[in-house]
Design a protein around this motif. Structure first.
Motif, mmCIF file in Angstrom:
data_model
loop_
_atom_site.group_PDB
_atom_site.id
_atom_site.type_symbol
_atom_site.label_atom_id
_atom_site.label_comp_id
_atom_site.label_asym_id
_atom_site.label_seq_id
_atom_site.Cartn_x
_atom_site.Cartn_y
_atom_site.Cartn_z
ATOM 1 N N UNK A 243 0.904 -1.665 0.051
ATOM 2 C CA UNK A 243 -0.357 -0.192 0.086
ATOM 3 C C UNK A 243 0.790 1.216 0.781
ATOM 4 N N UNK A 244 1.528 2.123 -1.448
ATOM 5 C CA UNK A 244 2.563 2.803 -1.562
ATOM 6 C C UNK A 244 1.690 4.237 -0.630
ATOM 7 N N UNK A 245 0.491 4.811 -0.552
ATOM 8 C CA UNK A 245 -0.006 5.797 0.179
ATOM 9 C C UNK A 245 -0.656 6.229 1.156
ATOM 10 N N UNK A 246 -0.005 4.524 2.474
ATOM 11 C CA UNK A 246 -1.042 4.441 3.274
ATOM 12 C C UNK A 246 -0.851 5.434 4.100
ATOM 13 N N UNK A 247 -2.048 6.147 5.374
ATOM 14 C CA UNK A 247 -1.737 6.496 5.982
ATOM 15 C C UNK A 247 -0.991 5.313 6.778
ATOM 16 N N UNK A 248 -0.540 6.728 7.798
ATOM 17 C CA UNK A 248 0.021 6.399 9.707
ATOM 18 C C UNK A 248 -0.367 5.166 9.912
ATOM 19 N N UNK A 249 -0.270 4.859 10.552
ATOM 20 C CA UNK A 249 -0.811 3.859 11.727
ATOM 21 C C UNK A 249 -1.434 2.542 10.724
ATOM 22 N N UNK A 250 -1.849 2.963 9.598
ATOM 23 C CA UNK A 250 -2.383 1.386 8.797
ATOM 24 C C UNK A 250 -1.219 0.593 8.552
ATOM 25 N N UNK A 251 -1.739 -0.594 7.851
ATOM 26 C CA UNK A 251 -0.211 -1.770 7.701
ATOM 27 C C UNK A 251 -0.169 -1.037 6.243
ATOM 28 N N UNK A 252 1.101 -0.633 5.849
ATOM 29 C CA UNK A 252 1.287 -0.649 4.799
ATOM 30 C C UNK A 252 2.104 -1.663 3.050
ATOM 31 N N UNK A 253 2.333 -2.891 4.101
ATOM 32 C CA UNK A 253 2.124 -4.570 3.231
ATOM 33 C C UNK A 253 0.833 -4.756 3.751
ATOM 34 N N UNK A 254 1.006 -6.267 2.924
ATOM 35 C CA UNK A 254 -0.016 -7.956 4.171
ATOM 36 C C UNK A 254 0.360 -8.930 2.803
ATOM 37 N N UNK A 255 0.424 -9.872 3.226
ATOM 38 C CA UNK A 255 0.109 -11.463 3.279
ATOM 39 C C UNK A 255 -0.692 -12.183 2.606
ATOM 40 N N UNK A 256 -1.520 -13.035 2.289
ATOM 41 C CA UNK A 256 -2.799 -14.000 2.523
ATOM 42 C C UNK A 256 -1.890 -14.968 1.801
#
Lengths: 260, 385
Positions: free
Chosen positions: B36-49
């Protein structure tokens, strides 16, 4: 003198006209006989392996199942189901061939459970990335071509008629197709496809013909070689089965959802 | 969750061992990596499932049992974790009609950018898988196929709620989602009904449908002094219409939905055109041009009018490479979305999907304004067994 030449030309051209009619008639007769001898097959199903080879000899494979229903007033209906590779497993392609109009085609996308009607003007486009185009795998209705008898010729030791098939539909990828037809059994042994610029594009050869139900000849190997790209596709059929009990309702678009 | 996952794998293996000629078991494993290249502070910036799909069917004479299980684990987003029977039904022919009992997945619609008439299943929105991400609809349904068309009737006694990502995951409103409210007194247990007739007349594919039940998409409101989101599921009574004209290289598409939601009249429609150029640039490539106009009066829509333009490239190669680029913009030129999807086969047992989504909005409080930090780039590796 001039008059004489004119008369000669008139006689000659009318002779040419007659003879080209005669050749067209003979071509048509042969093509009709091919179709006539294969009439009454009813329904068939078969399993197929498609081997795609690039010009370096690298090959990839896919396996599919095919079932067809002979048409009476309209063209044949066919259903192709993909088993491998994994990403296309369960994908199905349904085609209702029309004698003169464009065919009706539907695609079933299993991940979405979606039946999608697709435009069928893409006759010249490749089927599943292979060297076979959609028009190559479509059922051969007599109305789809005009015909011209070219000559008699032996092909791999068999006496053949060579007949030129000229597609009626301008969206066809071919200017014409030269077809070698076994004189005794009226089965196609080889087809040469010429592109729109009239250069040789592809050659299709049939091998391993067997007779089913004492009447219907089916080949077990179709080899399509593309001379312009060096790629080839081989279709290997196994277990051709006739009279499988398929009917119109098995070729309804809503059946695609239940295909397994 | 992990124990469930193990049980699922074991069930699959056992089923695979016992499958006979009248049945089959297949599995698919999807490894999904997102950034997530534009993620707000306090949110995750990457994920895997990691998602496992098991598909099985077994024929018992003229009856058939179908099972399609979805199990997904995610390293951070609990909203994406799921164990669902997307399909788990038995089907048989009774008195000339096909009867289905159990969870089923169905698709209605013709358009490309959205399918407003596709009302049978709830979406597994948190999975962000587009049309494939659906939840099984617990139902009794019957289908009748006739020469002049096909009928479907659906009875759905249990409503399923939309799935949401966690507040710190994407896409989300960055607020926790409270328990849903319903307009219908029976809430989740209210019965839903759907009916559809579809037919083909030459180059025209036509369908008409009726729906009475709970709307699939909730109306979201910010509650608790801006601390939470609350979904509200209104009642929906609607008539759907679907038309597709299939020309030589031109497809014309129409979907509309007319009716009452939350006791208010509404109208929604999608009109679309798809034109395909075959064999472009002297190659065997096909180029599809897509144009769609969306109109939706319901409060769930991000804007009343959206214009969608897109390109679909099909390379027709041995790897079945496809690319799809879609752009949406609302009429006020305030909110826009650009999405890109590409897929390609790697070998006989795997394929790769690459996707990207970019939201943009001038008004920060608009729907796409809220989604502005949810831009995503994803890589999916699909493995088939």
């Amino acid at each position: 003198m001039r008059l004489l030449i004119a008369a000669a030309i008139a006689v000659l051209s009318s002779f040419l006209l007659v003879s080209s009619h005669a050749l067209a008639d003979k071509g048509m007769e042969i093509a009709l006989e091919v179709i006539k001898r294969d009439q009454g097959w009813g329904d068939t199903s078969s399993k197929m392996t498609m081997v795609l080879k690039d010009k370096y000899g690298q090959s990839t494979q896919r396996s599919l199942r095919n079932s067809s229903l002979e048409g009476s007033s309209e063209g044949d209906k066919s259903l192709v189901i993909f088993d491998t590779p994994g990403d296309v497993r369960g994908t199905a392609f349904l085609s209702h061939t029309k004698k003169t109009d464009t065919d009706d085609q539907w695609l079933y996308l299993p991940a979405l459970k979606r039946v999608k009607r697709i435009a069928s003007s893409n006759k010249a486009g490749p089927f599943m990335g292979s060297e076979f185009s959609f028009e190559d795998i479509a059922s051969q209705e007599i109305e789809k071509y005009t015909y011209k008898y070219l000559r008699d010729e032996k092909y791999s030791g068999v006496d053949c008629f060579v007949v030129q098939y000229d597609p009626v539909d301008r969206k066809s990828g071919y200017s014409f197709q030269d077809t070698w037809i076994d004189k005794s059994n009226y089965i196609v042994l080889k087809t040469e496809y010429y592109d729109r610029k009239k250069s040789l594009l592809k050659t299709l050869t049939f091998d391993g013909y067997k007779k089913y139900k004492d009447k219907f000849w089916r080949a077990d190997t179709f080899l399509m070689v593309n001379h312009q790209t060096g790629k080839e596709t081989e279709l290997k059929y196994e277990n051709w089965v006739f009279d499988t009990g398929l009917s119109e309702k098995d070729f309804n678009k809503n059946m695609l959802k239940r295909v397994k | 969750m992990k124990a469930d996952f193990l049980i699922l794998i074991l069930t699959g293996v056992i089923a695979a061992q016992t499958a006979t000629a009248d049945g089959e078991v297949n599995a698919k494993l999807i490894a999904d990596f997102r950034s997530y290249p534009n993620s707000n502070a306090g949110t995750i910036d990457s994920g895997q499932s990691l998602e496992l799909n098991i598909e099985a069917y077994q024929d018992f004479g003229t009856a058939r049992g179908v099972l399609e299980l979805v199990a997904r684990i995610d390293d951070q987003d609990t909203g994406r974790r799921i164990l669902d029977a997307r399909q788990a039904y038995v089907s048989t022919e009774l008195g000339g009609v096909q009867v289905y009992v159990g969870n089923r997945q169905e698709f209605w619609g013709k358009a490309e950018s959205t399918n407003i008439v596709d009302v049978v299943n709830q979406k597994d929105a948190a999975a962000d898988q587009g049309g494939a991400g659906k939840l099984g609809a617990p139902s009794v349904s019957i289908e009748k196929y006739m020469d002049y068309g096909d009928l479907q009737f659906w009875f759905m006694p249990n409503f399923r709620e939309l799935t949401f990502n966690d507040a710190d995951a994407h896409p989300s409103g960055e607020l926790p989602v409270k328990a849903a409210r319903y307009q219908r007194a029976e809430g989740k247990n209210a019965d839903d009904f759907a009916f559809r007739f579809s037919t083909v007349v030459d180059d025209w594919d036509l369908a008409g449908s009726l729906f009475y039940g709970t709307a699939r998409t909730p109306i979201m409101s910010v509650v608790d002094a801006g601390k939470a989101l609350e979904p509200y599921y209104p009642e929906q009574k609607s008539v759907g219409l679907e038309v597709q004209y299939t020309g030589d290289a031109t497809l014309l598409k129409w979907e509309s939905l007319h009716g009452k939601q939350d006791s208010k009249d509404f109208f929604a429609a999608v009109a679309g055109l798809e034109y395909t150029l075959y064999g472009v640039l002297n190659q065997v490539w096909d180029l599809g041009l897509i144009a769609e106009a969306q109109y939706d009066e319901r409060p769930q829509a991000a804007a009343k009018r959206f214009h969608v333009g897109g390109l679909r490239v099909t390379l027709n190669d041995a790897e079945d490479t496809t690319l799809l680029l879609l752009t949406s913009q609302d009429e006020a030129k305030d909110q826009s979305l650009i999405s890109f999807e590409a897929s390609r086969r790697l070998n006989s047992w795997s394929s790769i999907d690459v996707g990207a989504k970019f939201f943009d909005a001038k008004t920060p409080t608009s729907v796409f304004g809220v989604l502005n930090d949810d831009d995503a780039i994803s890589v999916k590796l699909n493995m088939f067994f």
